[in-house]
Write a protein that holds these residues in place. Structure first.
Motif, PDB file in Angstrom:
ATOM      1  N   MET A 143     -29.351  -3.937 -22.195  1.00 54.13           N
ATOM      2  CA  MET A 143     -30.414  -4.722 -21.597  1.00 54.13           C
ATOM      3  C   MET A 143     -31.455  -5.135 -22.639  1.00 54.13           C
ATOM      4  O   MET A 143     -31.786  -4.375 -23.543  1.00 54.13           O
ATOM      5  CB  MET A 143     -31.066  -3.881 -20.499  1.00 54.13           C
ATOM      6  CG  MET A 143     -32.091  -4.602 -19.683  1.00 54.13           C
ATOM      7  SD  MET A 143     -32.683  -3.621 -18.272  1.00 54.13           S
ATOM      8  CE  MET A 143     -32.967  -2.017 -18.967  1.00 54.13           C
ATOM      9  N   ASP A 144     -31.977  -6.356 -22.473  1.00 56.50           N
ATOM     10  CA  ASP A 144     -33.076  -6.798 -23.329  1.00 56.50           C
ATOM     11  C   ASP A 144     -34.407  -6.514 -22.618  1.00 56.50           C
ATOM     12  O   ASP A 144     -34.432  -5.908 -21.549  1.00 56.50           O
ATOM     13  CB  ASP A 144     -32.930  -8.275 -23.718  1.00 56.50           C
ATOM     14  CG  ASP A 144     -32.977  -9.229 -22.532  1.00 56.50           C
ATOM     15  OD1 ASP A 144     -33.444  -8.831 -21.436  1.00 56.50           O
ATOM     16  OD2 ASP A 144     -32.538 -10.376 -22.689  1.00 56.50           O
ATOM     17  N   ALA A 145     -35.502  -6.949 -23.198  1.00 57.34           N
ATOM     18  CA  ALA A 145     -36.824  -6.659 -22.647  1.00 57.34           C
ATOM     19  C   ALA A 145     -37.052  -7.296 -21.280  1.00 57.34           C
ATOM     20  O   ALA A 145     -37.947  -6.888 -20.543  1.00 57.34           O
ATOM     21  CB  ALA A 145     -37.898  -7.133 -23.620  1.00 57.34           C
ATOM     22  N   TYR A 146     -36.255  -8.286 -20.916  1.00 60.84           N
ATOM     23  CA  TYR A 146     -36.409  -8.984 -19.643  1.00 60.84           C
ATOM     24  C   TYR A 146     -35.505  -8.427 -18.549  1.00 60.84           C
ATOM     25  O   TYR A 146     -35.453  -8.956 -17.445  1.00 60.84           O
ATOM     26  CB  TYR A 146     -36.138 -10.479 -19.824  1.00 60.84           C
ATOM     27  CG  TYR A 146     -37.059 -11.100 -20.838  1.00 60.84           C
ATOM     28  CD1 TYR A 146     -38.402 -11.339 -20.525  1.00 60.84           C
ATOM     29  CD2 TYR A 146     -36.606 -11.406 -22.110  1.00 60.84           C
ATOM     30  CE1 TYR A 146     -39.259 -11.887 -21.466  1.00 60.84           C
ATOM     31  CE2 TYR A 146     -37.463 -11.958 -23.049  1.00 60.84           C
ATOM     32  CZ  TYR A 146     -38.787 -12.193 -22.721  1.00 60.84           C
ATOM     33  OH  TYR A 146     -39.634 -12.731 -23.653  1.00 60.84           O
ATOM     34  N   GLY A 147     -34.756  -7.355 -18.867  1.00 58.63           N
ATOM     35  CA  GLY A 147     -33.889  -6.738 -17.879  1.00 58.63           C
ATOM     36  C   GLY A 147     -32.537  -7.395 -17.750  1.00 58.63           C
ATOM     37  O   GLY A 147     -31.786  -7.110 -16.828  1.00 58.63           O
ATOM     38  N   LYS A 188     -23.738 -19.233 -19.401  1.00 60.68           N
ATOM     39  CA  LYS A 188     -23.923 -20.029 -18.189  1.00 60.68           C
ATOM     40  C   LYS A 188     -25.064 -19.519 -17.319  1.00 60.68           C
ATOM     41  O   LYS A 188     -25.741 -20.292 -16.663  1.00 60.68           O
ATOM     42  CB  LYS A 188     -22.631 -20.045 -17.355  1.00 60.68           C
ATOM     43  CG  LYS A 188     -21.445 -20.629 -18.091  1.00 60.68           C
ATOM     44  CD  LYS A 188     -21.690 -22.086 -18.386  1.00 60.68           C
ATOM     45  CE  LYS A 188     -20.505 -22.736 -19.032  1.00 60.68           C
ATOM     46  NZ  LYS A 188     -20.793 -24.119 -19.417  1.00 60.68           N
ATOM     47  N   ARG A 189     -25.247 -18.203 -17.296  1.00 62.75           N
ATOM     48  CA  ARG A 189     -26.220 -17.599 -16.392  1.00 62.75           C
ATOM     49  C   ARG A 189     -26.557 -16.210 -16.913  1.00 62.75           C
ATOM     50  O   ARG A 189     -25.742 -15.571 -17.547  1.00 62.75           O
ATOM     51  CB  ARG A 189     -25.524 -17.565 -15.054  1.00 62.75           C
ATOM     52  CG  ARG A 189     -26.023 -16.939 -13.993  1.00 62.75           C
ATOM     53  CD  ARG A 189     -25.271 -17.145 -12.695  1.00 62.75           C
ATOM     54  NE  ARG A 189     -25.791 -18.316 -12.030  1.00 62.75           N
ATOM     55  CZ  ARG A 189     -25.206 -18.932 -11.060  1.00 62.75           C
ATOM     56  NH1 ARG A 189     -24.073 -18.510 -10.604  1.00 62.75           N
ATOM     57  NH2 ARG A 189     -25.739 -19.976 -10.499  1.00 62.75           N
ATOM     58  N   GLN A 190     -27.767 -15.753 -16.633  1.00 65.03           N
ATOM     59  CA  GLN A 190     -28.166 -14.425 -17.084  1.00 65.03           C
ATOM     60  C   GLN A 190     -27.498 -13.355 -16.231  1.00 65.03           C
ATOM     61  O   GLN A 190     -27.388 -13.495 -15.016  1.00 65.03           O
ATOM     62  CB  GLN A 190     -29.682 -14.270 -17.010  1.00 65.03           C
ATOM     63  CG  GLN A 190     -30.392 -15.159 -18.000  1.00 65.03           C
ATOM     64  CD  GLN A 190     -31.896 -15.062 -17.878  1.00 65.03           C
ATOM     65  OE1 GLN A 190     -32.423 -14.694 -16.842  1.00 65.03           O
ATOM     66  NE2 GLN A 190     -32.586 -15.395 -18.949  1.00 65.03           N
ATOM     67  N   LEU A 191     -27.061 -12.308 -16.892  1.00 61.03           N
ATOM     68  CA  LEU A 191     -26.464 -11.158 -16.210  1.00 61.03           C
ATOM     69  C   LEU A 191     -27.511 -10.054 -16.187  1.00 61.03           C
ATOM     70  O   LEU A 191     -27.918  -9.541 -17.231  1.00 61.03           O
ATOM     71  CB  LEU A 191     -25.207 -10.693 -16.958  1.00 61.03           C
ATOM     72  CG  LEU A 191     -24.525  -9.423 -16.456  1.00 61.03           C
ATOM     73  CD1 LEU A 191     -24.135  -9.541 -14.982  1.00 61.03           C
ATOM     74  CD2 LEU A 191     -23.304  -9.108 -17.314  1.00 61.03           C
ATOM     75  N   VAL A 192     -27.954  -9.707 -14.991  1.00 65.09           N
ATOM     76  CA  VAL A 192     -28.967  -8.672 -14.825  1.00 65.09           C
ATOM     77  C   VAL A 192     -28.278  -7.316 -14.918  1.00 65.09           C
ATOM     78  O   VAL A 192     -27.209  -7.105 -14.340  1.00 65.09           O
ATOM     79  CB  VAL A 192     -29.692  -8.830 -13.472  1.00 65.09           C
ATOM     80  CG1 VAL A 192     -30.692  -7.705 -13.247  1.00 65.09           C
ATOM     81  CG2 VAL A 192     -30.377 -10.185 -13.401  1.00 65.09           C
ATOM     82  N   HIS A 193     -28.901  -6.411 -15.652  1.00 64.11           N
ATOM     83  CA  HIS A 193     -28.341  -5.066 -15.791  1.00 64.11           C
ATOM     84  C   HIS A 193     -28.246  -4.401 -14.424  1.00 64.11           C
ATOM     85  O   HIS A 193     -29.125  -4.516 -13.583  1.00 64.11           O
ATOM     86  CB  HIS A 193     -29.202  -4.206 -16.718  1.00 64.11           C
ATOM     87  CG  HIS A 193     -28.639  -2.839 -16.884  1.00 64.11           C
ATOM     88  ND1 HIS A 193     -29.017  -1.794 -16.098  1.00 64.11           N
ATOM     89  CD2 HIS A 193     -27.695  -2.357 -17.726  1.00 64.11           C
ATOM     90  CE1 HIS A 193     -28.341  -0.718 -16.439  1.00 64.11           C
ATOM     91  NE2 HIS A 193     -27.534  -1.034 -17.424  1.00 64.11           N
ATOM     92  N   ARG A 194     -27.120  -3.714 -14.197  1.00 67.45           N
ATOM     93  CA  ARG A 194     -26.904  -2.943 -12.977  1.00 67.45           C
ATOM     94  C   ARG A 194     -25.907  -1.840 -13.286  1.00 67.45           C
ATOM     95  O   ARG A 194     -25.366  -1.779 -14.380  1.00 67.45           O
ATOM     96  CB  ARG A 194     -26.425  -3.847 -11.830  1.00 67.45           C
ATOM     97  CG  ARG A 194     -24.966  -4.270 -11.810  1.00 67.45           C
ATOM     98  CD  ARG A 194     -24.631  -5.397 -12.775  1.00 67.45           C
ATOM     99  NE  ARG A 194     -23.222  -5.728 -12.758  1.00 67.45           N
ATOM    100  CZ  ARG A 194     -22.713  -6.770 -12.146  1.00 67.45           C
ATOM    101  NH1 ARG A 194     -23.490  -7.606 -11.487  1.00 67.45           N
ATOM    102  NH2 ARG A 194     -21.428  -7.005 -12.200  1.00 67.45           N
TER     103      ARG A 194
END
Length: 136
Positions: free
Chosen positions: A14-18, A58-64
């Protein structure tokens, strides 16, 4: 036919933006490629090296905590290289489309080599129409 790798997401991805950091996707592609090429029944035992990567975010992948699917297939095979195409996705949601040119390599001789007949046969099983994925 396509190969599917269930890639776990790690907290450190994850980066600083989650979101999963863009650089981490290279590691995800590597994990999927290794899972594809180095299975006991079909092994590129003489080795291979990456000659080129192309990645379209294409799209951001949010950490989960659940894995993401990496679907891969072969789009081109030559005498001494082949191209693997990938989609990192959840169902119909595509986060990344990418391709990698892989060169078979003889580490003992320290030089590229041609694909063996067994390797060509294996790769032929995973040839797929890349336009299906690109058009989606």
């Amino acid at each position: 036919m396509r190969h599917i790798y269930r890639c776990p997401l790690r907290w450190a991805d994850m980066d600083a933006y989650g979101h999963v950091n863009n650089v981490v996707f290279l590691r995800y592609l590597e994990e999927a490629r290794i899972d594809f090429l180095f299975r006991p029944e079909k092994n590129f035992q003489q080795g291979s090296v990456v000659a080129r990567h192309e990645i379209d975010y294409k799209r951001q992948l949010v950490h989960r905590h659940t894995p993401v699917d990496i679907e891969l297939w072969v789009t081109e095979t030559k005498a001494a290289s082949f191209t693997i195409t990938y989609e990192v996705k959840d169902g119909d949601v595509v986060y990344v489309r990418a391709s990698t040119v892989v060169v078979p390599y003889d580490f003992a001789e320290q030089r590229p080599r041609r694909l063996t007949a067994d390797e060509q046969e294996f790769l032929a099983e995973y040839r797929d129409d890349a336009e299906k994925a690109v058009a989606a």
